[in-house]
Design a protein around this motif. Structure first.
Motif, PDB file in Angstrom:
ATOM      1  N   LYS A  13       0.833  -1.203   0.000  1.00 10.53           N
ATOM      2  CA  LYS A  13       0.000   0.000   0.000  1.00 10.53           C
ATOM      3  C   LYS A  13       0.866   1.251   0.000  1.00 10.53           C
ATOM      4  O   LYS A  13       0.599   2.213  -0.734  1.00 10.53           O
ATOM      5  N   PHE A  14       1.921   1.264   0.807  1.00 13.30           N
ATOM      6  CA  PHE A  14       2.828   2.414   0.871  1.00 13.30           C
ATOM      7  C   PHE A  14       3.494   2.658  -0.479  1.00 13.30           C
ATOM      8  O   PHE A  14       3.532   3.785  -0.972  1.00 13.30           O
ATOM      9  N   ILE A  15       4.009   1.603  -1.096  1.00 12.30           N
ATOM     10  CA  ILE A  15       4.679   1.727  -2.392  1.00 12.30           C
ATOM     11  C   ILE A  15       3.694   2.203  -3.456  1.00 12.30           C
ATOM     12  O   ILE A  15       4.018   3.063  -4.292  1.00 12.30           O
ATOM     13  N   ALA A  16       2.484   1.691  -3.430  1.00 16.24           N
ATOM     14  CA  ALA A  16       1.471   2.106  -4.402  1.00 16.24           C
ATOM     15  C   ALA A  16       1.112   3.584  -4.219  1.00 16.24           C
ATOM     16  O   ALA A  16       0.966   4.322  -5.201  1.00 16.24           O
ATOM     17  N   ASP A  17       0.992   4.035  -2.985  1.00 16.87           N
ATOM     18  CA  ASP A  17       0.680   5.439  -2.716  1.00 16.87           C
ATOM     19  C   ASP A  17       1.812   6.360  -3.170  1.00 16.87           C
ATOM     20  O   ASP A  17       1.575   7.406  -3.772  1.00 16.87           O
ATOM     21  N   VAL A  18       3.046   5.967  -2.898  1.00 15.45           N
ATOM     22  CA  VAL A  18       4.200   6.767  -3.319  1.00 15.45           C
ATOM     23  C   VAL A  18       4.271   6.823  -4.838  1.00 15.45           C
ATOM     24  O   VAL A  18       4.507   7.885  -5.425  1.00 15.45           O
ATOM     25  N   ALA A  19       4.053   5.693  -5.507  1.00 17.12           N
ATOM     26  CA  ALA A  19       4.099   5.662  -6.965  1.00 17.12           C
ATOM     27  C   ALA A  19       2.999   6.532  -7.571  1.00 17.12           C
ATOM     28  O   ALA A  19       3.235   7.253  -8.557  1.00 17.12           O
ATOM     29  N   THR A  20       1.814   6.506  -6.990  1.00 18.33           N
ATOM     30  CA  THR A  20       0.718   7.346  -7.478  1.00 18.33           C
ATOM     31  C   THR A  20       1.038   8.824  -7.304  1.00 18.33           C
ATOM     32  O   THR A  20       0.822   9.632  -8.218  1.00 18.33           O
ATOM     33  N   ASP A  21       1.576   9.186  -6.155  1.00 20.54           N
ATOM     34  CA  ASP A  21       1.949  10.585  -5.915  1.00 20.54           C
ATOM     35  C   ASP A  21       3.079  11.029  -6.840  1.00 20.54           C
ATOM     36  O   ASP A  21       3.086  12.155  -7.342  1.00 20.54           O
ATOM     37  N   ALA A  22       4.038  10.143  -7.094  1.00 20.82           N
ATOM     38  CA  ALA A  22       5.136  10.468  -8.004  1.00 20.82           C
ATOM     39  C   ALA A  22       4.616  10.659  -9.425  1.00 20.82           C
ATOM     40  O   ALA A  22       5.080  11.544 -10.153  1.00 20.82           O
ATOM     41  N   LEU A  23       3.638   9.852  -9.821  1.00 21.00           N
ATOM     42  CA  LEU A  23       3.024  10.012 -11.138  1.00 21.00           C
ATOM     43  C   LEU A  23       2.325  11.361 -11.251  1.00 21.00           C
ATOM     44  O   LEU A  23       2.420  12.040 -12.279  1.00 21.00           O
ATOM     45  N   GLN A  24       1.640  11.777 -10.199  1.00 18.44           N
ATOM     46  CA  GLN A  24       0.985  13.088 -10.204  1.00 18.44           C
ATOM     47  C   GLN A  24       2.014  14.207 -10.301  1.00 18.44           C
ATOM     48  O   GLN A  24       1.801  15.198 -11.009  1.00 18.44           O
ATOM     49  N   GLN A  25       3.141  14.068  -9.609  1.00 20.22           N
ATOM     50  CA  GLN A  25       4.218  15.053  -9.705  1.00 20.22           C
ATOM     51  C   GLN A  25       4.759  15.122 -11.132  1.00 20.22           C
ATOM     52  O   GLN A  25       5.026  16.198 -11.662  1.00 20.22           O
ATOM     53  N   CYS A  26       4.925  13.962 -11.747  1.00 19.67           N
ATOM     54  CA  CYS A  26       5.437  13.885 -13.114  1.00 19.67           C
ATOM     55  C   CYS A  26       4.465  14.556 -14.080  1.00 19.67           C
ATOM     56  O   CYS A  26       4.880  15.333 -14.952  1.00 19.67           O
ATOM     57  N   LYS A  27       3.186  14.278 -13.949  1.00 21.24           N
ATOM     58  CA  LYS A  27       2.188  14.895 -14.823  1.00 21.24           C
ATOM     59  C   LYS A  27       2.153  16.403 -14.647  1.00 21.24           C
ATOM     60  O   LYS A  27       2.011  17.148 -15.625  1.00 21.24           O
ATOM     61  N   ALA A  28       2.296  16.872 -13.415  1.00 22.73           N
ATOM     62  CA  ALA A  28       2.300  18.315 -13.162  1.00 22.73           C
ATOM     63  C   ALA A  28       3.531  18.958 -13.788  1.00 22.73           C
ATOM     64  O   ALA A  28       3.445  20.050 -14.360  1.00 22.73           O
ATOM     65  N   ARG A  29       4.662  18.281 -13.697  1.00 20.31           N
ATOM     66  CA  ARG A  29       5.900  18.808 -14.292  1.00 20.31           C
ATOM     67  C   ARG A  29       5.781  18.886 -15.809  1.00 20.31           C
ATOM     68  O   ARG A  29       6.126  19.893 -16.419  1.00 20.31           O
ATOM     69  N   VAL A  30       5.239  17.842 -16.425  1.00 15.75           N
ATOM     70  CA  VAL A  30       5.108  17.812 -17.878  1.00 15.75           C
ATOM     71  C   VAL A  30       4.093  18.850 -18.353  1.00 15.75           C
ATOM     72  O   VAL A  30       4.324  19.534 -19.350  1.00 15.75           O
ATOM     73  N   SER A  31       3.006  19.001 -17.632  1.00 20.71           N
ATOM     74  CA  SER A  31       1.991  19.965 -18.053  1.00 20.71           C
ATOM     75  C   SER A  31       2.481  21.402 -17.912  1.00 20.71           C
ATOM     76  O   SER A  31       2.046  22.277 -18.649  1.00 20.71           O
ATOM     77  N   SER A  32       3.389  21.650 -16.993  1.00 16.74           N
ATOM     78  CA  SER A  32       3.934  22.998 -16.866  1.00 16.74           C
ATOM     79  C   SER A  32       4.928  23.303 -17.978  1.00 16.74           C
ATOM     80  O   SER A  32       5.125  24.460 -18.337  1.00 16.74           O
ATOM     81  N   ILE A  33       5.539  22.270 -18.555  1.00 14.51           N
ATOM     82  CA  ILE A  33       6.487  22.457 -19.645  1.00 14.51           C
ATOM     83  C   ILE A  33       5.755  22.662 -20.972  1.00 14.51           C
ATOM     84  O   ILE A  33       6.083  23.547 -21.748  1.00 14.51           O
ATOM     85  N   VAL A  34       4.754  21.835 -21.213  1.00 11.34           N
ATOM     86  CA  VAL A  34       4.032  21.878 -22.486  1.00 11.34           C
ATOM     87  C   VAL A  34       2.766  22.708 -22.299  1.00 11.34           C
ATOM     88  O   VAL A  34       1.844  22.294 -21.622  1.00 11.34           O
ATOM     89  N   LYS A  35       2.737  23.889 -22.905  1.00 13.42           N
ATOM     90  CA  LYS A  35       1.575  24.761 -22.742  1.00 13.42           C
ATOM     91  C   LYS A  35       0.782  24.915 -24.032  1.00 13.42           C
ATOM     92  O   LYS A  35      -0.417  25.112 -24.002  1.00 13.42           O
ATOM     93  N   ASP A  36       1.443  24.857 -25.162  1.00 16.18           N
ATOM     94  CA  ASP A  36       0.771  25.022 -26.435  1.00 16.18           C
ATOM     95  C   ASP A  36       0.112  23.702 -26.843  1.00 16.18           C
ATOM     96  O   ASP A  36       0.699  22.648 -26.723  1.00 16.18           O
TER      97      ASP A  36
END
Length: 86
Positions: A13-36
């Protein structure tokens, strides 16, 4: 037997929660880079999880991950010749 199973489920459960949060961080990082919108369509659809994403996710759980200042490809790297054991 029961305690082993309980620890295994809690760890999963801990590993799954960390992986989900890391995925959200990754998506936020990518969306801030790609705006057009055109760039977003041309951009590769794969997400690349970086150590920074994982570090931010783990920080939310109280685990601090420090990046090494340098990378040594062998145990003796960085040691002078006098201190090496042959």
């Amino acid at each position: 037997m029961f305690m082993t199973r309980l620890v295994a489920v809690a760890t999963q459960k801990f590993i799954a929660d960390v992986a989900t949060d890391a995925l959200q961080q990754c998506k936020a990082r990518v969306s801030s880079i790609v705006k057009d919108k055109r760039d977003k369509q041309q951009k590769d659809k794969r997400l690349i999880l970086t150590m920074e994403d994982l570090s931010k996710a783990l920080q939310e759980y109280g685990v601090n991950v420090k990046h090494p200042d340098y990378f040594a490809d062998s145990p003796s790297a960085g040691l002078d010749s006098a201190s090496r054991e042959d």
